[in-house]
Design a protein around this motif. Structure first.
Motif, mmCIF file in Angstrom:
data_model
loop_
_atom_site.group_PDB
_atom_site.id
_atom_site.type_symbol
_atom_site.label_atom_id
_atom_site.label_comp_id
_atom_site.label_asym_id
_atom_site.label_seq_id
_atom_site.Cartn_x
_atom_site.Cartn_y
_atom_site.Cartn_z
ATOM 1 N N THR A 14 0.755 -1.304 0.197
ATOM 2 C CA THR A 14 -0.050 -0.140 0.007
ATOM 3 C C THR A 14 0.833 1.204 -0.236
ATOM 4 O OG1 THR A 14 -0.322 -0.236 2.393
ATOM 5 C CG2 THR A 14 -1.972 -1.103 0.900
ATOM 6 N N ASN A 15 1.952 1.205 0.567
ATOM 7 C CA ASN A 15 3.012 2.527 0.528
ATOM 8 C C ASN A 15 3.400 2.604 -0.807
ATOM 9 O OD1 ASN A 15 5.744 3.606 0.754
ATOM 10 N ND2 ASN A 15 4.955 3.685 2.700
ATOM 11 N N ALA A 16 3.879 1.658 -1.510
ATOM 12 C CA ALA A 16 4.357 1.618 -2.978
ATOM 13 C C ALA A 16 3.085 2.194 -3.885
ATOM 14 C CB ALA A 16 4.910 0.272 -3.316
ATOM 15 N N ALA A 17 1.986 1.612 -3.618
ATOM 16 C CA ALA A 17 0.747 2.190 -4.522
ATOM 17 C C ALA A 17 0.649 3.482 -4.287
ATOM 18 C CB ALA A 17 -0.320 1.267 -4.090
ATOM 19 N N ALA A 18 0.555 3.816 -3.130
ATOM 20 C CA ALA A 18 0.489 5.283 -2.866
ATOM 21 C C ALA A 18 1.566 6.431 -3.444
ATOM 22 C CB ALA A 18 0.473 5.715 -1.382
ATOM 23 N N GLN A 19 2.668 5.703 -3.570
ATOM 24 C CA GLN A 19 3.767 6.364 -4.140
ATOM 25 C C GLN A 19 3.605 6.724 -5.598
ATOM 26 O OE1 GLN A 19 6.365 8.392 -3.113
ATOM 27 N NE2 GLN A 19 6.321 7.832 -1.078
ATOM 28 N N LEU A 20 3.170 5.746 -6.151
ATOM 29 C CA LEU A 20 2.941 5.232 -7.775
ATOM 30 C C LEU A 20 1.687 6.276 -7.897
ATOM 31 C CD1 LEU A 20 3.607 1.690 -7.947
ATOM 32 C CD2 LEU A 20 5.044 3.655 -8.886
ATOM 33 N N MET A 21 0.703 6.188 -7.329
ATOM 34 C CA MET A 21 -0.676 7.234 -7.488
ATOM 35 C C MET A 21 -0.104 8.411 -7.356
ATOM 36 S SD MET A 21 -3.620 5.154 -5.766
ATOM 37 C CE MET A 21 -3.215 3.868 -4.749
ATOM 38 N N VAL A 89 8.262 -0.004 -6.481
ATOM 39 C CA VAL A 89 8.355 1.182 -7.076
ATOM 40 C C VAL A 89 9.127 1.424 -8.280
ATOM 41 C CG1 VAL A 89 8.696 3.632 -6.814
ATOM 42 C CG2 VAL A 89 7.191 2.517 -5.322
ATOM 43 N N ALA A 90 10.559 0.722 -8.053
ATOM 44 C CA ALA A 90 11.369 0.717 -9.151
ATOM 45 C C ALA A 90 10.956 -0.061 -10.217
ATOM 46 C CB ALA A 90 12.711 0.515 -8.471
ATOM 47 N N ALA A 91 10.517 -1.315 -9.921
ATOM 48 C CA ALA A 91 10.160 -2.131 -11.124
ATOM 49 C C ALA A 91 8.969 -1.565 -11.870
ATOM 50 C CB ALA A 91 9.792 -3.387 -10.392
ATOM 51 N N TYR A 92 7.899 -1.060 -11.105
ATOM 52 C CA TYR A 92 6.712 -0.355 -11.662
ATOM 53 C C TYR A 92 7.196 0.931 -12.733
ATOM 54 C CZ TYR A 92 1.848 1.157 -12.314
ATOM 55 O OH TYR A 92 0.542 1.576 -12.765
ATOM 56 N N ALA A 93 7.965 1.663 -11.913
ATOM 57 C CA ALA A 93 8.399 2.889 -12.727
ATOM 58 C C ALA A 93 9.101 2.532 -13.884
ATOM 59 C CB ALA A 93 9.421 3.635 -11.968
#
Length: 122
Positions: A14-21, A89-93
């Motif tokens: 959820t922390n990573a999802a928040a950053q991505l949003m 986050v790095a992988a998604y980015a």
């Protein structure tokens, strides 16, 4: 402590999802013009962007789950898991935002994962 790993990983995701949003929302806003919009107008424009708003709400969920984790396990065990958010986050980015993922970053990600595995086994 291992019984709480799923909740810890929920906190991480959820922390990573928040950053991505937040990234998605802020990327769509464009340049800020405080002279035209004013500080209050700019704040409203940012906060009420749907992605930014969703990201902020997701941070609240992440923080709530983290508080539950902290009430059950040692902080020296739980906190290092949050570094896994960087991995997500790095992988998604890389795949979605087409950001650079250099060999040095990949090596760092490997070290983060390895360190978290060591901590999880302690």
């Amino acid at each position: 402590m291992n019984a709480y790993v799923p909740l810890i990983l929920f906190t991480v995701l959820t922390n990573a999802a928040a950053q991505l949003m937040l990234k998605r929302g802020m990327s769509g806003l464009g340049a800020f013009d405080l002279a035209h919009d004013g500080l209050i107008g700019t704040v409203f424009r940012v906060v009420f962007n749907p992605f930014v708003f969703a990201g902020l709400c997701t941070f609240v969920v992440s923080m709530a789950s983290h508080l539950i984790v902290l009430s059950k396990v040692q902080i020296s065990y739980a906190y290092p898991f949050l570094s896994l958010a960087y991995v997500v986050v790095a992988a998604y980015a890389y795949f979605v935002f087409h950001e650079d993922l250099s060999p040095t970053r990949v090596a760092g990600i490997g070290l983060i994962v390895l360190g978290t595995v060591f901590i999880a086994q302690s």
